[in-house]
Design an enzyme around this catalytic site. Structure first.
Site, PDB file in Angstrom:
ATOM      1  N   GLU A 113       0.834  -1.217   0.000  1.00 27.84           N
ATOM      2  CA  GLU A 113       0.000   0.000   0.000  1.00 27.84           C
ATOM      3  C   GLU A 113       0.863   1.260   0.000  1.00 27.84           C
ATOM      4  O   GLU A 113       0.384   2.342   0.345  1.00 27.84           O
ATOM      5  CB  GLU A 113      -0.931   0.022   1.228  1.00 27.84           C
ATOM      6  CG  GLU A 113      -1.828  -1.177   1.414  1.00 27.84           C
ATOM      7  CD  GLU A 113      -2.971  -1.282   0.404  1.00 27.84           C
ATOM      8  OE1 GLU A 113      -3.035  -0.455  -0.517  1.00 27.84           O
ATOM      9  OE2 GLU A 113      -3.772  -2.218   0.545  1.00 27.84           O
ATOM     10  N   HIS A 136      -2.492   2.045   8.252  1.00 32.93           N
ATOM     11  CA  HIS A 136      -3.614   1.288   7.676  1.00 32.93           C
ATOM     12  C   HIS A 136      -3.822   0.042   8.526  1.00 32.93           C
ATOM     13  O   HIS A 136      -2.854  -0.665   8.832  1.00 32.93           O
ATOM     14  CB  HIS A 136      -3.308   0.903   6.223  1.00 32.93           C
ATOM     15  CG  HIS A 136      -4.164  -0.207   5.723  1.00 32.93           C
ATOM     16  ND1 HIS A 136      -5.547  -0.145   5.718  1.00 32.93           N
ATOM     17  CD2 HIS A 136      -3.854  -1.431   5.219  1.00 32.93           C
ATOM     18  CE1 HIS A 136      -6.026  -1.275   5.231  1.00 32.93           C
ATOM     19  NE2 HIS A 136      -5.027  -2.076   4.932  1.00 32.93           N
ATOM     20  N   HIS A 138      -7.043  -3.128   9.977  1.00 31.63           N
ATOM     21  CA  HIS A 138      -8.275  -3.855   9.682  1.00 31.63           C
ATOM     22  C   HIS A 138      -9.127  -3.982  10.955  1.00 31.63           C
ATOM     23  O   HIS A 138      -9.349  -5.093  11.452  1.00 31.63           O
ATOM     24  CB  HIS A 138      -7.947  -5.262   9.154  1.00 31.63           C
ATOM     25  CG  HIS A 138      -7.133  -5.292   7.890  1.00 31.63           C
ATOM     26  ND1 HIS A 138      -6.507  -6.437   7.435  1.00 31.63           N
ATOM     27  CD2 HIS A 138      -6.851  -4.327   6.976  1.00 31.63           C
ATOM     28  CE1 HIS A 138      -5.874  -6.176   6.289  1.00 31.63           C
ATOM     29  NE2 HIS A 138      -6.059  -4.893   5.996  1.00 31.63           N
ATOM     30  N   HIS A 208     -12.669  -3.619   3.756  1.00 31.69           N
ATOM     31  CA  HIS A 208     -11.232  -3.870   3.840  1.00 31.69           C
ATOM     32  C   HIS A 208     -10.631  -3.326   5.142  1.00 31.69           C
ATOM     33  O   HIS A 208     -10.179  -4.112   5.977  1.00 31.69           O
ATOM     34  CB  HIS A 208     -10.541  -3.258   2.606  1.00 31.69           C
ATOM     35  CG  HIS A 208      -9.053  -3.421   2.594  1.00 31.69           C
ATOM     36  ND1 HIS A 208      -8.277  -3.149   1.497  1.00 31.69           N
ATOM     37  CD2 HIS A 208      -8.167  -3.792   3.556  1.00 31.69           C
ATOM     38  CE1 HIS A 208      -6.998  -3.376   1.783  1.00 31.69           C
ATOM     39  NE2 HIS A 208      -6.913  -3.769   3.026  1.00 31.69           N
TER      40      HIS A 208
HETATM   41  P1  13P Z   1       1.301  -5.578   3.114  1.00 30.20           P
HETATM   42  O1  13P Z   1       1.751  -6.830   3.792  1.00 30.20           O
HETATM   43  O2  13P Z   1       1.854  -5.476   1.695  1.00 30.20           O
HETATM   44  O3  13P Z   1       1.607  -4.363   3.949  1.00 30.20           O
HETATM   45  O4  13P Z   1      -0.280  -5.647   2.918  1.00 30.20           O
HETATM   46  C1  13P Z   1      -1.153  -5.716   4.016  1.00 30.20           C
HETATM   47  C2  13P Z   1      -2.459  -5.085   3.772  1.00 30.20           C
HETATM   48  O5  13P Z   1      -3.206  -4.872   4.714  1.00 30.20           O
HETATM   49  C3  13P Z   1      -2.859  -4.693   2.393  1.00 30.20           C
HETATM   50  O6  13P Z   1      -3.991  -3.886   2.407  1.00 30.20           O
HETATM   51 ZN    ZN Z   2      -5.211  -4.017   4.243  1.00 29.20          ZN
END
Ligand code: 13P
Ligand code: ZN
Length: 241
Positions: A113, A136, A138, A208
């Site tokens: 990302e 970022h 989840h 996501h």
């Molecule tokens: P990466 O392992 O490339 O950081 O990806 C994790 C992720 O959450 C992609 O949205």
């Molecule tokens: Zn992600």
């Protein structure tokens, strides 16, 4: 390298990575973080350019010559928590703002990302913002709510979450903007995030995760933590009425 010799801002990234894992928001390699660091931090780490150069995926002219600490792609937050330089890497942006070079051994590549993170950092520099961290993650309940069409219209989700606990409005006053689902790591996702972040504290990527910014990684985490708490309360309240 001993943990106490690692710059404090990177040690804080490791601390946040541990919190993300404990919260249950970082399954496998889920989530990523990018922190703008100073030249003195890079000198402290005595890292040389690896010769491994990659495209940024976008133009980030205001970041020319700047250094970033990034979670490495495919690696786990829970591993980064105990060893931030084995599962994260430092990059330097080229003078034309189109490429970056990985420092150190070159064995690690930054998160998939990276384009979204760099576009936001370029915008933060343009705004003279004090924010140096992008995160970022989840978070389970926010992602669950992002599946509900009626909550993802206009400012409806921010309105609801601001009403659940006073901290939400106090500490995350500009709330959440929501964008549709785009392929993870895509330029479309990065560009839509850049548009959406203007005027809000967190961007919710439907089905996501979220992206937040802050002066440091802990404050970027706090924004998500508060809104996820609010989302959990909303969910429980809806099951009770
Ligand atoms: P990466 O392992 O490339 O950081 O990806 C994790 C992720 O959450 C992609 O949205
Ligand atoms: Zn992600």
């Amino acid at each position: 390298m001993q943990i106490e010799n690692i710059p404090q801002a990177i040690r804080q990234c490791a601390q946040v990575a541990g919190l993300l894992w404990q919260k249950g928001w970082a399954e496998r390699n889920g989530g990523n973080m990018v922190l703008r660091i100073g030249e003195s931090d890079v000198l402290q780490l005595s890292l040389e350019p690896s010769g491994c150069v990659f495209p940024c995926g976008c133009s980030v002219p205001l970041l020319a010559g700047q250094y970033f600490y990034c979670k490495a792609s495919g690696h786990r937050m829970r591993d980064l928590a105990s060893s931030p330089l084995s599962y994260g890497c430092i990059i330097c942006i080229s003078d034309d703002g189109m490429q970056y070079q990985v420092l150190g051994s070159g064995d690690l590549k930054p998160t998939s990302e990276i384009t979204a993170h760099l576009l936001i950092h370029n915008q933060l520099v343009a705004e003279n913002s004090p924010n140096k961290a992008t995160l970022h993650s989840h978070p389970t309940t926010l992602v669950a709510l992002s599946h509900i069409d009626s909550l993802c219209k206009d400012a409806e989700l921010t309105r609801i979450l601001h009403g659940m606990i006073p901290e939400a409005r106090l500490f995350v006053p500009r709330g959440i903007n929501i964008i549709p689902y785009f392929e993870p790591g895509s330029v479309e996702l990065a560009e839509q995030t850049l548009q959406a972040i203007k005027g809000c504290d967190i961007v919710l990527w439907r089905k996501h995760g979220v992206l937040s910014t802050g002066p440091d990684m802990m404050e970027a985490f706090d924004n998500i933590d508060i809104m996820e708490k609010s989302a959990e309360i909303y969910w429980r309240y809806r099951t009770l009425i």
